[in-house]
Design an enzyme around this catalytic site. Structure first.
Site, PDB file in Angstrom:
ATOM      1  N   GLY A  43       0.432  -1.652   0.226  1.00 38.53           N
ATOM      2  CA  GLY A  43      -0.022  -0.234   0.149  1.00 38.53           C
ATOM      3  C   GLY A  43       0.628   1.367  -0.013  1.00 38.53           C
ATOM      4  N   GLU A  99       4.363   3.823   5.858  1.00 36.34           N
ATOM      5  CA  GLU A  99       2.952   3.669   6.184  1.00 36.34           C
ATOM      6  C   GLU A  99       2.031   4.151   5.152  1.00 36.34           C
ATOM      7  OE1 GLU A  99       1.568   1.156   6.003  1.00 36.34           O
ATOM      8  OE2 GLU A  99       0.931  -0.125   7.115  1.00 36.34           O
ATOM      9  N   ASP A 100       1.003   3.489   4.118  1.00 38.46           N
ATOM     10  CA  ASP A 100       0.253   4.163   3.411  1.00 38.46           C
ATOM     11  C   ASP A 100      -0.959   4.424   5.269  1.00 38.46           C
ATOM     12  OD1 ASP A 100      -0.969   1.430   4.788  1.00 38.46           O
ATOM     13  OD2 ASP A 100      -1.996   0.902   2.682  1.00 38.46           O
ATOM     14  N   ASP A 103      -5.195   2.332  11.229  1.00 43.67           N
ATOM     15  CA  ASP A 103      -6.447   2.470  11.281  1.00 43.67           C
ATOM     16  C   ASP A 103      -7.126   2.010  12.665  1.00 43.67           C
ATOM     17  OD1 ASP A 103      -9.332   2.110  11.049  1.00 43.67           O
ATOM     18  OD2 ASP A 103      -9.268   0.264   9.526  1.00 43.67           O
ATOM     19  N   LYS A 131      -6.856   6.519  10.561  1.00 45.60           N
ATOM     20  CA  LYS A 131      -8.581   7.297  10.511  1.00 45.60           C
ATOM     21  C   LYS A 131      -8.279   6.772  11.970  1.00 45.60           C
ATOM     22  CE  LYS A 131      -9.490   3.489   7.230  1.00 45.60           C
ATOM     23  NZ  LYS A 131      -9.958   2.960   6.809  1.00 45.60           N
ATOM     24  N   PHE A 152     -13.444   3.171   3.697  1.00 43.26           N
ATOM     25  CA  PHE A 152     -12.793   2.431   3.296  1.00 43.26           C
ATOM     26  C   PHE A 152     -12.321   3.300   2.030  1.00 43.26           C
ATOM     27  CE2 PHE A 152     -10.701  -1.372   0.964  1.00 43.26           C
ATOM     28  CZ  PHE A 152     -10.286  -1.629   1.729  1.00 43.26           C
ATOM     29  N   VAL A 153     -10.717   3.777   1.881  1.00 46.89           N
ATOM     30  CA  VAL A 153     -10.452   4.082   0.658  1.00 46.89           C
ATOM     31  C   VAL A 153      -9.636   3.372   0.138  1.00 46.89           C
ATOM     32  CG1 VAL A 153     -10.616   6.089   2.003  1.00 46.89           C
ATOM     33  CG2 VAL A 153      -9.029   5.082   2.175  1.00 46.89           C
ATOM     34  N   ASP A 159      -5.060  -0.045  -2.208  1.00 46.25           N
ATOM     35  CA  ASP A 159      -5.848  -1.575  -2.799  1.00 46.25           C
ATOM     36  C   ASP A 159      -6.983  -1.542  -1.951  1.00 46.25           C
ATOM     37  OD1 ASP A 159      -4.820  -3.184  -0.488  1.00 46.25           O
ATOM     38  OD2 ASP A 159      -6.019  -4.974  -2.220  1.00 46.25           O
ATOM     39  N   ARG A 165      -5.279   0.307  -6.971  1.00 46.48           N
ATOM     40  CA  ARG A 165      -3.494   1.141  -6.423  1.00 46.48           C
ATOM     41  C   ARG A 165      -3.812   1.807  -7.500  1.00 46.48           C
ATOM     42  NH1 ARG A 165      -1.947  -2.639  -2.492  1.00 46.48           N
ATOM     43  NH2 ARG A 165      -2.532  -4.661  -2.714  1.00 46.48           N
TER      44      ARG A 165
END
Ligand code: IMP
Length: 177
Positions: A43, A99-100, A103, A131, A152-153, A159, A165
């Site tokens: 990600g 990191e992407d 959460d 988040k 949810f993104v 992805d 992606r």
């Protein structure tokens, strides 16, 4: 896949501007020093590449770690597995984990513990999207791109079951059923 549509949440220009800001902060903090960038696959690969290209005056090396906690679902399983470890231990290195999304925090908590076990000289974390509403464990985030709602993104490397992606922006998945 469930019926859905993608609604733009963060445009490409806004992403680029924020990544430049983060890179400027990181460049100032590590000026003239050696820094090992550890990107979390898959990600974070786009974020990591853009961040790297905006750093100035920092001697960087790059490695990647791959882990999985989602499978094909949109809910974390809470069980983190390392699919590909680093090529070399981070002992005595200055490390920036990239990191992407944070959460629940379970993935970052696991990865930070995994790296700390190897006694890096320092460890900081950059996250593109935060988040905060679903956090289950507290985690340290030193550089944060955007705080986003509990959606949810996808896009910009992120992805849904390996789809989307390629989108140059961050979009929210709206389920239609
Ligand atoms: P956490 O362990 O619950 O903090 O989740 C972090 C990981 O879950 C991230 O590395 C992402 O890969 C994935 N993730 C969390 N939210 C999303 C999302 O909205 N879209 C895609 N992946 C997500």
């Amino acid at each position: 896949m469930r019926p859905h549509r993608i609604e733009p949440l963060i445009e490409a220009e806004a992403l680029a501007a924020r990544v430049r800001d983060l890179a400027a902060q990181i460049s100032a903090d590590y000026q003239g020093r050696d820094l090992l960038i550890v990107g979390v696959l898959k990600g974070a690969f786009v974020f990591c590449a853009d961040l790297l290209r905006n750093l100035h005056g920092v001697h960087t090396q790059v490695d990647f770690i791959a882990c999985s906690s989602y499978g094909v679902a949109t809910e974390t399983s809470g069980v983190v597995r390392i699919l590909k470890d680093l090529n070399a231990p981070v002992t005595d290195r200055e490390v920036l984990l990239v990191e992407d999304i944070v959460d629940t925090g379970l993935t970052l908590q696991y990865l930070q513990a995994h790296l700390r076990q190897q006694n890096p000289r320092s460890l900081r974390t950059a996250v593109l999207l935060d988040k905060p509403y679903r956090r289950q464990v507290p985690v340290q985030v030193d550089y944060r791109g955007f705080e986003i709602p509990d959606l949810f993104v996808v896009g910009y490397g992120i992805d849904w079951a390996e789809h989307y992606r390629h989108l140059p922006y961050i979009g929210a998945v709206r389920f239609l059923d």
